[in-house]
Design a protein around this motif. Sequence first.
Motif, short mmCIF file in Angstrom:
data_model
loop_
_atom_site.label_atom_id
_atom_site.label_comp_id
_atom_site.label_asym_id
_atom_site.label_seq_id
_atom_site.Cartn_x
_atom_site.Cartn_y
_atom_site.Cartn_z
N ASP A 1 0.90 -1.44 -0.20
CA ASP A 1 0.02 -0.11 -0.18
C ASP A 1 1.41 1.17 0.30
OD1 ASP A 1 -2.73 -1.49 -0.27
OD2 ASP A 1 -2.02 -1.31 2.19
N TYR A 2 0.87 2.17 -1.12
CA TYR A 2 1.30 3.21 -1.42
C TYR A 2 0.59 4.28 -0.31
CZ TYR A 2 3.18 6.96 -3.55
OH TYR A 2 3.35 8.86 -4.22
N TYR A 3 1.32 5.30 0.04
CA TYR A 3 1.00 6.90 0.48
C TYR A 3 1.83 7.83 0.55
CZ TYR A 3 -1.85 3.03 3.27
OH TYR A 3 -2.57 2.82 3.34
N PHE A 4 1.40 8.56 -0.57
CA PHE A 4 2.19 9.59 -1.03
C PHE A 4 3.32 11.04 0.25
CE2 PHE A 4 2.61 14.69 -1.63
CZ PHE A 4 3.35 14.16 -2.15
N GLU A 5 2.24 10.63 1.14
CA GLU A 5 2.27 11.21 2.72
C GLU A 5 2.84 10.49 3.58
OE1 GLU A 5 -2.65 9.74 3.14
OE2 GLU A 5 -0.21 10.04 1.15
N GLU A 6 3.63 9.14 2.90
CA GLU A 6 4.43 8.89 4.46
C GLU A 6 5.64 8.16 3.83
OE1 GLU A 6 2.20 5.89 6.19
OE2 GLU A 6 0.71 6.95 6.38
N LYS A 7 6.84 8.71 5.16
CA LYS A 7 7.70 7.69 4.85
C LYS A 7 7.83 6.59 4.33
CE LYS A 7 12.55 8.75 3.24
NZ LYS A 7 12.70 10.02 2.42
N GLN A 8 7.74 5.94 4.02
CA GLN A 8 8.56 4.27 3.60
C GLN A 8 9.07 3.81 3.26
OE1 GLN A 8 4.12 5.11 1.30
NE2 GLN A 8 3.81 2.84 2.11
N ASN A 9 10.10 2.82 4.54
CA ASN A 9 11.32 2.79 4.51
C ASN A 9 11.56 0.96 4.15
OD1 ASN A 9 12.59 5.78 4.35
ND2 ASN A 9 12.18 5.68 6.51
N LEU A 10 11.89 0.71 3.09
CA LEU A 10 12.20 -0.51 3.06
C LEU A 10 13.34 -0.80 3.04
CD1 LEU A 10 10.12 -0.62 0.12
CD2 LEU A 10 9.51 -1.63 2.32
N ARG A 11 13.92 -2.30 3.38
CA ARG A 11 15.35 -3.03 3.46
C ARG A 11 14.74 -3.73 2.36
NH1 ARG A 11 17.36 -3.83 8.62
NH2 ARG A 11 17.28 -6.66 8.47
N PHE A 12 16.07 -4.12 1.54
CA PHE A 12 16.48 -5.51 0.94
C PHE A 12 17.11 -6.23 1.98
CE2 PHE A 12 14.16 -2.85 -1.28
CZ PHE A 12 12.46 -3.02 -1.87
N ASP A 13 17.42 -7.83 1.57
CA ASP A 13 18.55 -8.46 2.47
C ASP A 13 18.11 -9.65 1.68
OD1 ASP A 13 18.08 -8.16 6.07
OD2 ASP A 13 18.76 -6.55 4.17
N VAL A 14 19.85 -10.14 0.77
CA VAL A 14 20.20 -10.79 -0.14
C VAL A 14 20.64 -11.95 0.59
CG1 VAL A 14 21.08 -11.41 -2.31
CG2 VAL A 14 19.58 -9.21 -2.22
N TYR A 15 20.57 -12.98 0.86
CA TYR A 15 20.99 -14.70 1.14
C TYR A 15 21.44 -15.25 0.25
CZ TYR A 15 19.19 -12.44 6.15
OH TYR A 15 19.62 -11.84 6.96
N ASN A 16 22.83 -16.34 0.36
CA ASN A 16 22.77 -17.12 -0.61
C ASN A 16 22.44 -18.33 0.43
OD1 ASN A 16 24.05 -19.39 -2.75
ND2 ASN A 16 25.13 -19.13 -0.25
N VAL A 17 21.39 -19.46 -0.38
CA VAL A 17 19.95 -19.91 0.67
C VAL A 17 21.13 -21.56 0.40
CG1 VAL A 17 18.48 -21.15 0.70
CG2 VAL A 17 18.27 -18.64 0.45
N ASP A 18 21.86 -22.02 1.40
CA ASP A 18 22.51 -23.17 0.77
C ASP A 18 21.69 -24.95 2.13
OD1 ASP A 18 23.08 -22.60 3.42
OD2 ASP A 18 24.95 -22.15 2.79
N SER A 19 20.18 -24.20 2.40
CA SER A 19 19.81 -25.51 3.12
C SER A 19 18.13 -25.44 2.89
CB SER A 19 20.42 -25.65 4.70
OG SER A 19 19.85 -24.00 5.57
N LYS A 20 17.60 -26.47 4.05
CA LYS A 20 15.85 -25.99 3.34
C LYS A 20 15.12 -25.12 5.01
CE LYS A 20 14.77 -29.61 0.33
NZ LYS A 20 14.87 -30.81 0.06
#
Length: 524
Positions: free
Chosen positions: A64-83
């Motif tokens: 949900d996007y709101y122009f009037e708010e600061k919506q901060n996101l963080r993207f973390d990347v992992y190498n998956v080597d198990s289930k």
Amino acid sequence: MVGTPFTASVVFIASPDLLQREGLILRRTWQLFSHFTLLCSQFGRTEVIDNTLNPDFVRKFVLDYYFEEKQNLRFDVYNVDSKTCNLPKHDFLGQAFVALGEVIGSQRGRLERPLTGVPGKKCGTILLSAEELSNCRDIVTMQLCANKLDKKDFFGKSDPFLVFYRSNEDGTFTICHKTEVVKNNLNPVWQPFSIPVRALCNGDYDRTVKIDVYDWDRDGSHDFIGEFATSYRELSRAQSQFTVYEVSLFSMVVLNVTLLSFAVQSEFTFVDYIRGGTQLNFTVAIDFTASNGNPSQPTSLHYMSPYQLSSYAMALKAVGEIIQDYDSDKLFPAYGFGAKVPPDGKVSHQFPLNNNPDNPNCEGIEGVLESYFQSLRTVQLYGPTNFAPVINQVACSAAQLTDGSQYYVLLIVTDGVISDMLQTKEAIVSASSLPMSIIIVGVGPAEFGAMEELDGDEVRVSSRGRYAERDIVQFVPFRDYVDHSGNHVLSMARLAKDVLAEIPEQLLSYMKTRDIKPLSAKPQ
């Protein structure tokens, strides 16, 4: 503004030294100026893509996007080597911090950021893209007429009107429109009316639309004349020809209703214009009148405390940090008014905070704050409180570009009552026909009753018998948003949410009155 759903499709471009199995974690975080809190919540994960250094993730995230708010996101990347789902068990490959507004405000809605977080190592690049979920944003305009209605009234006439119902999934009906009543007429022609497609059929073009015909009575006991059913798809086929519907009562045809016209028009959104290339130009004007108090004293509204920001600085930071995401060059003109300015000590009501009349632009909101603090050390607070000069200054710039490519937002931060109210009203009325909005934030304990006259929510601003073409002013007193526990971040978020909420609608009102379509919707 109502939250607008988005899909955010993510492409991750890795550097060659990354391991061969990658997964991406999307987290939502809250930003505290130069550092981040440890409090965050995981929003979702992409699928895992095997054996590639340049994965293209398929899964999309709906936000949900709101122009009037600061919506901060963080993207973390992992190498998956198990289930296992336990993140610490996987190799961390890097992360990126971004505001949702930066993605939407970027060129063509695509934003590239380097991944960081692994000391001494280049972590690759992440490419983010966002698109609006376009679910039935069309508007339908139609006109109907009827003939040979039943004579319901004593004098041999009827007062007919139509009621439209949208069918629901459970078989019930919800009213979605009523026409006006046509008095004393057995062959009524109703005025054309417009209705969103989502209101008419909720996006299902084959869903039943039921129309009832009534004869109006003063006491509210309207007489039911009959009904007929159709659908959006069936109605749309009548765009090039009249369609006649038989109105039935107890399975008997009692009259005919004719669809005279049916037209569909796209309802463009704020995001359509931003994505089409419209830039928001942010200008700041700060009150330097003597009523603010000596900036070197703690009682001053301009006091530069080493421990916390002043109300002026908080207002600038709260609004500027959001708007700067929608301005590609991040250069903001910043002015002061009501001060004596060196070297000659003359009073000015539009002096550049960076002391450069030829180029008053500051780099980002941090540059605005830096120039503001420097001005407090060099100018003499004086008076009076005149708004008209800086409004006219921005209006002059806005008048140069009225094609929809630029929209100007002027933020005025002030502590007192306007001295040039008549001239300010005249400036606002003139600016109301331009691609421009004005935000006024009142700081301090003063009474701002007169300021409410400029906020045209209830009564449109007028000057010399001329009314503003549209509402372009939003006024708020900062004290209404102060968090009493002392949480200044929360105070700023509340302020930004309220003062910026009207900007999208004000931009749309300008574009609509000028019949300006988003650049991406114009014929190439």
